[in-house]
Design a protein around this motif. Sequence first.
Motif, short mmCIF file in Angstrom:
data_model
loop_
_atom_site.label_atom_id
_atom_site.label_comp_id
_atom_site.label_asym_id
_atom_site.label_seq_id
_atom_site.Cartn_x
_atom_site.Cartn_y
_atom_site.Cartn_z
N ASN A 68 35.75 93.23 79.30
CA ASN A 68 36.34 92.31 78.32
C ASN A 68 36.15 92.84 76.90
O ASN A 68 35.04 93.16 76.50
CB ASN A 68 35.70 90.93 78.43
CG ASN A 68 36.06 90.23 79.73
OD1 ASN A 68 37.14 90.46 80.27
ND2 ASN A 68 35.16 89.41 80.23
N MET A 73 42.73 86.79 66.96
CA MET A 73 44.17 86.73 66.75
C MET A 73 44.46 86.12 65.39
O MET A 73 43.90 85.08 65.03
CB MET A 73 44.84 85.90 67.84
CG MET A 73 46.33 85.74 67.61
SD MET A 73 47.17 84.92 68.99
CE MET A 73 48.27 86.25 69.51
N ASP A 86 51.18 91.58 66.08
CA ASP A 86 51.64 91.25 67.44
C ASP A 86 51.96 92.54 68.20
O ASP A 86 51.63 92.68 69.38
CB ASP A 86 52.88 90.35 67.39
CG ASP A 86 52.51 88.91 67.04
OD1 ASP A 86 51.33 88.55 67.15
OD2 ASP A 86 53.42 88.13 66.67
N LEU A 89 48.78 94.09 69.21
CA LEU A 89 48.17 93.37 70.35
C LEU A 89 48.83 93.78 71.67
O LEU A 89 48.15 93.98 72.68
CB LEU A 89 48.29 91.85 70.13
CG LEU A 89 47.77 90.97 71.27
CD1 LEU A 89 46.31 91.27 71.58
CD2 LEU A 89 47.95 89.50 70.92
N HIS A 90 50.16 93.91 71.66
CA HIS A 90 50.84 94.39 72.87
C HIS A 90 50.33 95.78 73.25
O HIS A 90 49.97 96.03 74.41
CB HIS A 90 52.35 94.45 72.65
CG HIS A 90 53.04 93.14 72.85
ND1 HIS A 90 53.48 92.71 74.07
CD2 HIS A 90 53.34 92.13 71.98
CE1 HIS A 90 54.03 91.52 73.95
NE2 HIS A 90 53.96 91.14 72.68
N THR A 93 46.67 95.68 74.48
CA THR A 93 46.52 95.11 75.82
C THR A 93 46.95 96.13 76.88
O THR A 93 46.28 96.29 77.91
CB THR A 93 47.34 93.81 75.95
OG1 THR A 93 46.95 92.92 74.90
CG2 THR A 93 47.07 93.11 77.28
N GLU A 94 48.03 96.85 76.61
CA GLU A 94 48.49 97.89 77.54
C GLU A 94 47.46 99.02 77.64
O GLU A 94 47.13 99.47 78.74
CB GLU A 94 49.83 98.50 77.06
CG GLU A 94 51.01 97.54 77.06
CD GLU A 94 51.63 97.33 78.44
OE1 GLU A 94 51.17 97.98 79.40
OE2 GLU A 94 52.55 96.51 78.55
N GLN A 97 44.42 97.78 79.53
CA GLN A 97 44.72 97.64 80.95
C GLN A 97 44.71 99.01 81.64
O GLN A 97 44.18 99.15 82.75
CB GLN A 97 46.10 97.00 81.11
CG GLN A 97 46.55 96.81 82.55
CD GLN A 97 46.20 95.42 83.05
OE1 GLN A 97 45.79 94.56 82.28
NE2 GLN A 97 46.33 95.21 84.34
N ARG A 102 40.44 94.30 79.64
CA ARG A 102 41.26 93.16 79.24
C ARG A 102 40.92 92.75 77.81
O ARG A 102 39.83 93.01 77.33
CB ARG A 102 40.97 91.97 80.15
CG ARG A 102 41.41 92.16 81.57
CD ARG A 102 40.83 91.06 82.44
NE ARG A 102 39.38 91.16 82.54
CZ ARG A 102 38.75 91.92 83.41
NH1 ARG A 102 39.41 92.66 84.26
NH2 ARG A 102 37.43 91.96 83.44
N ILE A 103 41.86 92.06 77.18
CA ILE A 103 41.65 91.59 75.81
C ILE A 103 41.35 90.09 75.84
O ILE A 103 42.09 89.32 76.46
CB ILE A 103 42.90 91.85 74.95
CG1 ILE A 103 43.23 93.35 74.91
CG2 ILE A 103 42.70 91.30 73.53
CD1 ILE A 103 42.13 94.23 74.34
N VAL A 104 40.27 89.69 75.18
CA VAL A 104 39.91 88.28 75.07
C VAL A 104 40.21 87.84 73.64
O VAL A 104 39.65 88.36 72.68
CB VAL A 104 38.41 88.06 75.38
CG1 VAL A 104 38.05 86.58 75.19
CG2 VAL A 104 38.09 88.52 76.79
N LEU A 105 41.13 86.87 73.52
CA LEU A 105 41.60 86.43 72.21
C LEU A 105 40.89 85.18 71.74
O LEU A 105 40.72 84.24 72.51
CB LEU A 105 43.09 86.09 72.28
CG LEU A 105 44.10 87.20 72.39
CD1 LEU A 105 45.49 86.59 72.39
CD2 LEU A 105 43.94 88.17 71.23
N MET B 73 50.38 89.16 79.65
CA MET B 73 51.18 89.43 78.47
C MET B 73 52.43 90.20 78.87
O MET B 73 52.36 91.16 79.63
CB MET B 73 50.39 90.24 77.45
CG MET B 73 51.21 90.61 76.24
SD MET B 73 50.23 91.43 74.96
CE MET B 73 50.42 90.24 73.63
N ILE B 103 41.66 82.94 75.39
CA ILE B 103 42.72 83.50 76.24
C ILE B 103 42.35 84.93 76.63
O ILE B 103 42.01 85.74 75.76
CB ILE B 103 44.07 83.50 75.49
CG1 ILE B 103 44.44 82.06 75.07
CG2 ILE B 103 45.16 84.12 76.35
CD1 ILE B 103 44.60 81.09 76.22
#
Lengths: 356, 356
Positions: A68, A73, A86, A89-90, A93-94, A97, A102-105, B73, B103
């Motif tokens: 994690n 955000m 944004d 963040l995309h 997260t990629e 992964q 994983r990203i915890v916001l 996402m 989240i």
Amino acid sequence: MTQPAPGRPTLVTVARAAGVSRQTVSNVINSPHLVSPETLELVRSVLDSVGYRPNLAARQLRTGRSGNIGLRMRPSNDGINGAVLDGFLHALTEAAQAAGHRIVLFTATDDADEVRGYRELVDTTNIDGFVLTDTHHGDDRARWLEEQGTAFVTFGRPWSDTVAPETSSHSWVDVDGAAGTAAATAHLLGRGHTRIGFIGWPAGSGTGDERRTGWRRTLLDAGLPIDGLDVACADGIPDGASAADSLLRSASVTALVCASDSLALGALGAARTSAQPIAVVGYDNTAVAAAVGMSSVAQPLEQVARSVIDSLLAQLADPVPPDAMHRLVAPSLVARASSTAPAHVDPRHAPFVGTT
Amino acid sequence: MTQPAPGRPTLVTVARAAGVSRQTVSNVINSPHLVSPETLELVRSVLDSVGYRPNLAARQLRTGRSGNIGLRMRPSNDGINGAVLDGFLHALTEAAQAAGHRIVLFTATDDADEVRGYRELVDTTNIDGFVLTDTHHGDDRARWLEEQGTAFVTFGRPWSDTVAPETSSHSWVDVDGAAGTAAATAHLLGRGHTRIGFIGWPAGSGTGDERRTGWRRTLLDAGLPIDGLDVACADGIPDGASAADSLLRSASVTALVCASDSLALGALGAARTSAQPIAVVGYDNTAVAAAVGMSSVAQPLEQVARSVIDSLLAQLADPVPPDAMHRLVAPSLVARASSTAPAHVDPRHAPFVGTT
């Protein structure tokens, strides 16, 4: 030495290849202290050779890591100047992964609240580390994390009057904003403009100041004037429109470099009322810039995200923290009609902005 | 019965008010089995009356809940049609935070991979529940979660040919898309248009079909034609432009309702080449729509996010799962120049779109 078994390797295929029981393979992964050094070495070499990826629960038990990664955000504001975060963040997260993370916001109201958020996550959730954005002068967030010995990386340099970013004790990845506005300014010079204005934010923001610097230095290097061609204002479409209006009236500019797409959209609107064509370049290459045919400087967010995750994983992998990583990546200019088209072409191609 | 102490209540203020030791208060929060029923009741009533909020670590120990809510996402695509999910993520993170939750983001390549992501999160992370988006026909994701007894809510109705969404066994929150396009169509009728086209997605998508229905029903109710006024295409600016071109050529429409802002931006570009003014309304009220002065249907994402979190918390709070919650919320039309301005006004106010 061992051929990979066809299909996705499982405990059973690994056990067969190593000539041991399934339980022994499980022990190697989850309870290595139960296994003899010889068997450990044998099974681990088979695991490596077949590309076996133990499930994350087992890995978490083994490493004490959760996978994690925490991130505050930010609000999306007008949806334009928040779009770059944004996009980040995309990409983050990629990239996380791809590395099994994983990203915890969470959200926060200010820096102090953000640090409270870190403390809460550290207290309540098994969290491996943090990614910080929006570094700025007087930023105390990194200090708290350093004192805790928590892994983290900032997207953005530490801005300080006393410490150079290159000597920072913590890891950061950033985009070279001065190179971005320099590329925008050079592009406009190449299209014959000699009076090129700049619309940016008030002095004192590290990110904003270096975007101004790239414009300034490029004009000075070309032996061109800069005096009176620079307006500072808040970020937003109406602010950009007012700033552009004033530069068009008072300074006879024919082109504008802007510190954000919000400012540039405002400038585009103001430019449409000008008798002569005005070229405009924004910054961040948002979806809005693409949709209205506006040139803009693009931050390589995928590259930033991968570097941030790489740096975080390096900190987590090494019991002795590695040296801080400092990585400055270059943005690129995306040229569109707003700086390349003659004025009053096919309206379908005309740069434009409306008001709401 | 007890007056709240001034300032933020702490264990000490609670202990004083209840006339017990600090350790007893701590036990009530963290180890209630160590405390007599009488003391438990007394201290809990004081905790309630002073509004004491135990820290999350203590609460997590007590409840076995992590406060973590998982969400897949999605890619942002062209940054326009993905913007509504970014907006939802912002609203969801805020609503979760307000309820003391966070989240957890992951990515997936398809539905099956998303279910693998759920399994991995359930296996490796203490996760309280999930939020699902992009429900569609043949969607199996909810079934897996129901079988596991995992708490979840979908943003989007379960679309099925056999089961009505209102009878679904799981909770969902959705926006009434037919009401949205009906409002857009009624707005255009009110401005005198009688030949109003629709640009949407191919039949078979629950969300797309009901957006078409709202347009269709409104025109039929008004006794106006619909034949030949409806084009289905993929989502995107170029697709919207081609669809609008064909409707303008073949059907003499004077206005267009579109199933997305991407389609509507394409339609706006095509409309600019028309001899007569063409009104255009999009869907999702993205930042791009606001920036170019385009009318659009806005989804109430904050309201959706709050309802999703409320429903999830209700499932978590109750050892006996409550009845499924089904909530359909109404969108609203944001009218701008693209459907209200006469053509060829001050160019600063003209709706427009460029190409890249």
